[in-house]
Motif scaffolding. Sequence first.
Motif, mmCIF file in Angstrom:
data_model
loop_
_atom_site.group_PDB
_atom_site.id
_atom_site.type_symbol
_atom_site.label_atom_id
_atom_site.label_comp_id
_atom_site.label_asym_id
_atom_site.label_seq_id
_atom_site.Cartn_x
_atom_site.Cartn_y
_atom_site.Cartn_z
ATOM 1 N N GLY A 1 36.899 25.261 -9.359
ATOM 2 C CA GLY A 1 37.939 26.228 -9.662
ATOM 3 C C GLY A 1 39.313 25.594 -9.696
ATOM 4 N N ALA A 2 40.297 26.294 -9.137
ATOM 5 C CA ALA A 2 41.674 25.807 -9.125
ATOM 6 C C ALA A 2 42.023 25.154 -7.788
ATOM 7 C CB ALA A 2 42.630 26.953 -9.411
ATOM 8 N N SER A 3 41.076 24.471 -7.212
ATOM 9 C CA SER A 3 41.283 23.863 -5.894
ATOM 10 C C SER A 3 42.154 22.615 -5.980
ATOM 11 C CB SER A 3 39.936 23.515 -5.263
ATOM 12 O OG SER A 3 39.240 22.601 -6.083
ATOM 13 N N SER A 4 42.707 22.234 -4.821
ATOM 14 C CA SER A 4 43.501 21.021 -4.697
ATOM 15 C C SER A 4 43.166 20.374 -3.361
ATOM 16 C CB SER A 4 44.999 21.351 -4.770
ATOM 17 O OG SER A 4 45.773 20.183 -4.554
ATOM 18 N N ALA A 5 42.847 19.079 -3.389
ATOM 19 C CA ALA A 5 42.438 18.423 -2.150
ATOM 20 C C ALA A 5 42.844 16.958 -2.143
ATOM 21 C CB ALA A 5 40.927 18.542 -1.962
ATOM 22 N N THR A 6 43.144 16.451 -0.960
ATOM 23 C CA THR A 6 43.420 15.027 -0.771
ATOM 24 C C THR A 6 42.488 14.497 0.310
ATOM 25 O OG1 THR A 6 45.148 15.455 0.884
ATOM 26 C CG2 THR A 6 45.834 15.294 -1.427
ATOM 27 N N PHE A 7 41.981 13.288 0.084
ATOM 28 C CA PHE A 7 41.068 12.648 1.018
ATOM 29 C C PHE A 7 41.567 11.241 1.322
ATOM 30 C CE2 PHE A 7 38.509 15.984 -0.712
ATOM 31 C CZ PHE A 7 37.540 16.287 0.232
ATOM 32 N N ASP A 8 41.537 10.864 2.588
ATOM 33 C CA ASP A 8 41.901 9.520 2.995
ATOM 34 C C ASP A 8 40.772 8.943 3.833
ATOM 35 O OD1 ASP A 8 43.323 7.211 3.355
ATOM 36 O OD2 ASP A 8 44.737 8.044 4.800
ATOM 37 N N GLU A 9 40.318 7.756 3.462
ATOM 38 C CA GLU A 9 39.253 7.049 4.183
ATOM 39 C C GLU A 9 37.950 7.848 4.204
ATOM 40 O OE1 GLU A 9 40.781 5.911 8.002
ATOM 41 O OE2 GLU A 9 42.212 4.505 7.133
ATOM 42 N N ASP B 1 32.460 15.067 -7.284
ATOM 43 C CA ASP B 1 32.196 15.933 -8.429
ATOM 44 C C ASP B 1 33.348 16.912 -8.568
ATOM 45 O OD1 ASP B 1 31.017 17.265 -10.527
ATOM 46 O OD2 ASP B 1 29.652 18.427 -9.259
ATOM 47 N N ALA B 2 34.167 16.775 -9.622
ATOM 48 C CA ALA B 2 35.320 17.644 -9.825
ATOM 49 C C ALA B 2 35.116 18.473 -11.085
ATOM 50 C CB ALA B 2 36.602 16.822 -9.926
ATOM 51 N N VAL C 1 42.224 19.645 -8.755
ATOM 52 C CA VAL C 1 43.030 18.433 -8.671
ATOM 53 C C VAL C 1 42.691 17.739 -7.358
ATOM 54 C CG1 VAL C 1 45.357 17.475 -8.555
ATOM 55 C CG2 VAL C 1 44.902 19.455 -10.019
ATOM 56 N N GLY C 2 42.379 16.453 -7.412
ATOM 57 C CA GLY C 2 42.029 15.747 -6.197
ATOM 58 C C GLY C 2 42.612 14.350 -6.146
ATOM 59 N N ARG C 3 42.890 13.887 -4.951
ATOM 60 C CA ARG C 3 43.353 12.521 -4.738
ATOM 61 C C ARG C 3 42.514 11.902 -3.630
ATOM 62 N NH1 ARG C 3 47.934 9.550 -6.057
ATOM 63 N NH2 ARG C 3 48.069 7.645 -4.824
#
Length: 246
Positions: free
Chosen positions: A29-37, A48-49, A54-56
Amino acid sequence: MGIVVEGAEGRFRDCRLNRLSFAGVRLLGASSATFDELIVTDTPVGLDARGTSVGRFDRAMLSECRPLAVSVVDEARLTISESVVADSGAGAGVQGSASLVVKSSELRDLESFGMIAMATSTLVLDGSRLLRPGAIGVIGLHDAFVDVRDTTVKDAADIGFRLLDKCSGQIAGCTDGGRRARGDQERLRTCRRTDLLASDDHDQRREREGPDRRAGDEHLQHPDLLQGVQRADRHGQRVRGADPET
């Protein structure tokens, strides 16, 4: 299923996902997420996007993902930096009008291909290495836009870089097995880039000039290049419809 973000925002740090039946991380959907390590191992699809998500991902490690480590479809936008993809079926596939930016990362020991962009998608690869990526390091098909800079492909079974069909973009400052890689002028169309690497806000606009140049059907000699992406897409569609909780 590992981590699913749908229609929401999230920040994640130091997550370890192993031996999952579906995707390690799924953005919907219209999700937004950031992941570190983030670490994902032994999973059909690592990242899977879909939708307009939007993801980083910074400092991620994706290994033993089969058929595909990274899948970006629909209008999704991902940025991956300082990360490693290893020992997987294939590296990354971009479809639809999705976009993927990969910077300062390494893809190694893959079975079929390193990265593929199809349809009208955008692929940006900057300052990275592809070691033993399978048949082809980076390939663009259909009307995709591919921008590869300061990147090395080593020990590809067939070829390091290839743009086919109406695919446009540039290959600059790259090496293929120790040789300086140049854009094949019979394959590349003249293009003008506008803030292509403004990946923090994902403002990626494309302007193209010049005549259409078709490359024929050489990519049909490598049907396995498409199988991993298609299998990952079918897998994702099936999983989304199978159980509302997934």
